[in-house]
Design an enzyme around this catalytic site. Structure first.
Site, PDB file in Angstrom:
ATOM      1  N   GLU A   1      -3.074  24.692 -17.734  1.00  0.00           N
ATOM      2  CA  GLU A   1      -1.929  25.543 -17.419  1.00  0.00           C
ATOM      3  C   GLU A   1      -0.642  24.740 -17.377  1.00  0.00           C
ATOM      4  O   GLU A   1       0.407  25.200 -17.807  1.00  0.00           O
ATOM      5  CB  GLU A   1      -2.138  26.268 -16.082  1.00  0.00           C
ATOM      6  CG  GLU A   1      -3.057  27.466 -16.172  1.00  0.00           C
ATOM      7  CD  GLU A   1      -4.530  27.102 -16.301  1.00  0.00           C
ATOM      8  OE1 GLU A   1      -4.876  25.905 -16.146  1.00  0.00           O
ATOM      9  OE2 GLU A   1      -5.345  27.998 -16.575  1.00  0.00           O
TER      10      GLU A   1
ATOM     11  N   HIS B   1      -9.315  33.660  -7.407  1.00  0.00           N
ATOM     12  CA  HIS B   1      -8.957  34.526  -8.539  1.00  0.00           C
ATOM     13  C   HIS B   1      -8.459  35.886  -8.070  1.00  0.00           C
ATOM     14  O   HIS B   1      -8.535  36.869  -8.797  1.00  0.00           O
ATOM     15  CB  HIS B   1     -10.172  34.742  -9.457  1.00  0.00           C
ATOM     16  CG  HIS B   1     -10.754  33.492 -10.016  1.00  0.00           C
ATOM     17  ND1 HIS B   1     -11.571  32.657  -9.283  1.00  0.00           N
ATOM     18  CD2 HIS B   1     -10.620  32.907 -11.243  1.00  0.00           C
ATOM     19  CE1 HIS B   1     -11.941  31.623 -10.027  1.00  0.00           C
ATOM     20  NE2 HIS B   1     -11.367  31.749 -11.219  1.00  0.00           N
TER      21      HIS B   1
END
Lengths: 439, 336
Positions: free
Chosen positions: B68, B137
């Site tokens: 990321e 998540h």
């Protein structure tokens, strides 16, 4: 920590209030919400409830003038140690005043000079009356805003929110209550002696004060500080203030009741001060109790001619809400700005008892039928020989000041330009000085 | 659910609406590119990019390596040098890995170079709980990024706004962070055809009311709407405000609503403490609308714990419709 009891703000343009009397003695306990003390402002008198349950200590002396939001006493919890007074009393004008001497907080020097404006008072800190009450008033911002805008004393409102919190709803309900026209009242006569209130302190010949029609003893507040060196005795007329709502069929019946109250005082000598209808009553009293009367001061007295503003009397008696009372109250004074909406609301609050209004309406009908003064004291004025004076505003819209001109030469006349029917309110300083010189 | 949905109007899912927005942007503006992990052939972790790679090719719909920080750094660089990247995170939680690029680069470069450059970057973050994906998540971290001057942070709650805010974000010269709620991806609603924008920084009043202002974000807007319907039976007329943008916050809409109702409940999925609702509350408390408050402000936010895996606990960790219902009743009936 003791709970501070503060001088509440009960009037929009109130900077300070006078502690008139305590309902309990120092060391006695009071429940939250019970009446704790009476206050007077320039314009009104009011009972103040205890902000908390506790034992009264360090109470400001009666007669002390305290700025709004400042402490007048402290309430201690049961068993809590009472030490030094947590803070000195704040005096009007800024300096802290020592506790014990009542005269300190309001000396004679604070009375306005004749012809001068009243001494400027310190600007009130508006948020204090609302915010300085952590243990007192619990109210939402919206309720505080509404109360501020409408001139409602938050302390007087029952809060229906959690823990007694005053919510906007409560203020609206309260205002609605004031606005709800009551059904045409039927007068339910009562019986009993007239209510008498006395000042604490003062020496020498007492002053007996008789208020005017549709008023009550609290109307003397503006001039009391000027004459408080004498004991002050205030009589509430029948159907007025805290007196029973007697049926009064004519002026003689009214005088009879007041005379009974006066006789009951068992005074050797008294100065009489009367305003408007109370002036007529004082004059009648002096006429029949002349040996007991040291002096007679009549402020815009009734009974010296047939003319009277019957419309205004009727309007005041019939008003059921501040909006309809206000205009009539304004006709009482030359400077209408004296009668704010907040003042009218407080005045209406004092007249919220429908039976009181009905009693006064019945009395107005008996004393002033068809808008005419149905009693004549001109002869009495000619007869009395005690030192007497008449004070009158030349802009009086209720009783014509020219009635004063019929007084015999030995009666002093004080005629005020630009003053209406309430000289004791409108030019309190001057009226106070004139009375003081005589007493 | 959507106030705008009518049977005769074209309906798309929230995910389809986002895809349509990206398709329009790719078609109209050659400088627009999509970047992200598995957004190409795979179609994205939540199938939002879908088949866009087939239509626009791998030069413009680029799979990035599983880093990321690296991907975000390339996106910031691309934005600085004339492209308009739309960078997709698989889960908003992974923003933590790219914080340096988002917070220290994208948000600050314009300021540190005296306004000579800007970063026209759009980042898309699938956010929120309700999918059983547990602590790493399922978070709602919009307040993290909302705390950074230089970023704009939006949370569309309807398909129409999902498309409109994305297209508005592309027109913005500065980085715009879009938090998309995973549970909303399948929600259908009316979506206008063609290109349009939904203004950033403007809240939407989803329901007019006079008794209490429910200021909600993202999925909570729908729970607030359900609560408002039920409250009607109690005679409580709730106003529901969809905040839509966390930064810059629509002060005027919130304050005028509170001035009208005198009561406010903030509903947001992020952790309650130091969250979006704290900012909304403070904004009201500091304003002239304070004087109109007739009850304490209530915040309903996420529990002070990581989102649990257990489905019942997961539900309990974020505000639910009955919580809003109870809070509104309490606050209107003067019980708090």
């Amino acid at each position: 920590m003791p709970v501070e009891v503060i001088m509440p703000k009960v009037d929009m343009d109130m900077a300070s209030g006078k502690v008139m009397s305590w309902h309990i003695e120092i060391g006695q306990s009071v429940e939250k919400g019970e009446p704790l003390f009476d206050i007077e402002t320039d314009k009104a008198a009011m009972e103040v409830e205890a902000p908390a349950t506790g034992i009264l200590h360090h109470a400001a002396p009666e007669g002390a003038e305290i700025p709004i939001g400042k402490a007048v006493a402290w309430l201690y919890a049961e068993g809590e140690e009472v030490g030094e007074q947590p803070a000195p009393f704040a005096a009007v004008g800024g300096d802290a005043a020592p506790a014990p001497e009542p005269a300190e907080a309001l000396s004679d020097d604070s009375a306005p000079e004749p012809g001068s404006e009243p001494e400027p008072r310190p600007e009130p800190e508006p948020e204090l009356a609302y915010a300085g009450d952590a243990e007192g008033i619990r109210a939402t911002p919206a309720a505080r805003r509404l109360a501020r805008e409408e001139g409602v004393a938050l302390a007087e409102l029952p809060g229906t929110g959690p823990r007694g919190r005053v919510q906007a709803f409560d203020v609206r309900e309260y205002l609605k209550g004031l606005a709800t026209p009551s059904a045409p009242a039927t007068f339910r006569p009562e019986t009993g002696p007239l209510h008498i209130s006395r000042s604490k302190g003062g020496t020498g010949t007492p002053v007996v004060m008789i208020h005017g029609f549709a008023s009550d003893a609290t109307s003397w507040a503006p001039i009391e500080s000027a004459i408080k060196h004498r004991p002050l005795i205030r009589i509430d007329l029948p159907g007025h203030g805290k007196s029973p709502k007697l049926r009064i069929r004519d002026f003689a019946a009214l005088v009879k009741e007041v005379r009974a109250a006066f006789d009951g005082l068992q005074l050797d000598q008294a100065h009489l001060v009367g305003h408007s209808l109370g002036g007529a009553v004082a004059l009648a009293l002096a006429d029949t109790r002349e040996r007991k009367v040291s002096s007679l001061s009549l402020i815009a007295p009734a009974g010296l001619g047939p003319q009277v503003n019957g419309e205004a009397l009727n309007g005041i008696c019939k008003a059921t809400r501040a909006e309809s009372l206000g205009p009539w109250l304004r006709s009482l004074v030359a400077d209408e700005s004296l009668i704010t909406d907040g003042y009218a609301r407080l005045a209406m609050q004092a007249r919220s008892d429908a039976n009181l209004r009905a009693a006064q309406l019945a009395m107005a009908d008996a004393l002033f039928p068809d808008g005419v003064q149905a009693f004549d004291l001109r002869a009495a004025l000619g007869r009395i020989e005690v030192p007497a004076r008449i004070l009158w505003g030349k802009s009086d819209a209720i009783l014509p000041w020219s009635h004063a001109l019929q007084a015999p030469g030995r009666v002093a006349l004080h005629l005020f330009d630009g003053v209406g029917h309430m000289p004791q309110l409108e030019v309190a300083g001057e009226v106070g000085k004139i009375l003081r010189a005589q007493l | 659910m959507n106030a705008h949905s009518k049977p005769d109007l074209r309906e798309l899912s929230y995910a389809e609406a986002i895809r349509e927005a990206m398709d329009i942007a790719l078609t109209n503006d050659p400088s627009v590119i999509l970047m992200g992990e598995d957004i190409g052939v795979y179609g994205g972790a939540f199938q939002v990019t879908g088949d866009l790679v087939d239509k626009h090719g791998t030069d413009r719909v680029m799979d990035t390596p599983i880093s990321e920080l690296g991907g975000a750094g390339v996106a910031v660089g691309a934005a600085l040098t004339g492209l308009k990247p739309i960078f997709e995170f698989q889960f908003s939680d992974f923003a933590a890995l790219a914080m340096e690029q988002i917070v220290n680069q994208a948000a600050k470069v314009r300021y540190m170079l005296g306004g000579s450059v800007s970063v026209p970057l759009v980042m898309r973050f699938p956010a929120g709980s309700g999918t059983g994906a547990a602590a790493q998540h399922s978070q709602s971290i919009e307040a993290w990024l909302g705390h950074v001057p230089g970023l704009k942070v939006v949370q569309p709650s309807t398909p129409e706004d999902a498309k409109g805010l994305l297209l508005a974000a592309l027109e913005d010269p500065d980085p715009v962070m879009i938090f998309e709620h995973k549970i909303l991806y399948k929600m259908k609603g009316h979506v206008p055809e063609g290109h349009y924008t939904t203004p950033i920084g403007k809240a939407a009043i989803r329901r007019d009311g006079k008794d209490v202002s429910i200021v909600a974000t993202s999925l909570m807007v729908h729970k607030a709407m359900q609560a408002a319907e039920q409250l009607e039976a109690d005679g409580i007329d709730a106003e529901v405000i969809d905040l839509r943008t966390v930064r810059p916050m629509d002060r005027d809409t919130v304050l005028s609503s509170v001035r009208k109702t005198g009561r406010m409940i903030c509903v947001y999925e992020g952790v309650k403490t130091l969250g979006v609702g704290a900012e909304i509350s403070a904004m009201v408390a500091e304003s002239d609308a304070f004087d109109y408050l007739d009850a304490p402000i209530i915040r309903l936010g996420g529990a002070e714990c990581p989102i649990p895996y257990n489905p019942e606990l997961e539900k309990a960790a974020v505000p639910q419709m009955p919580d809003i219902l109870a809070a509104a009743r309490d606050v209107v009936k003067g019980r708090v």
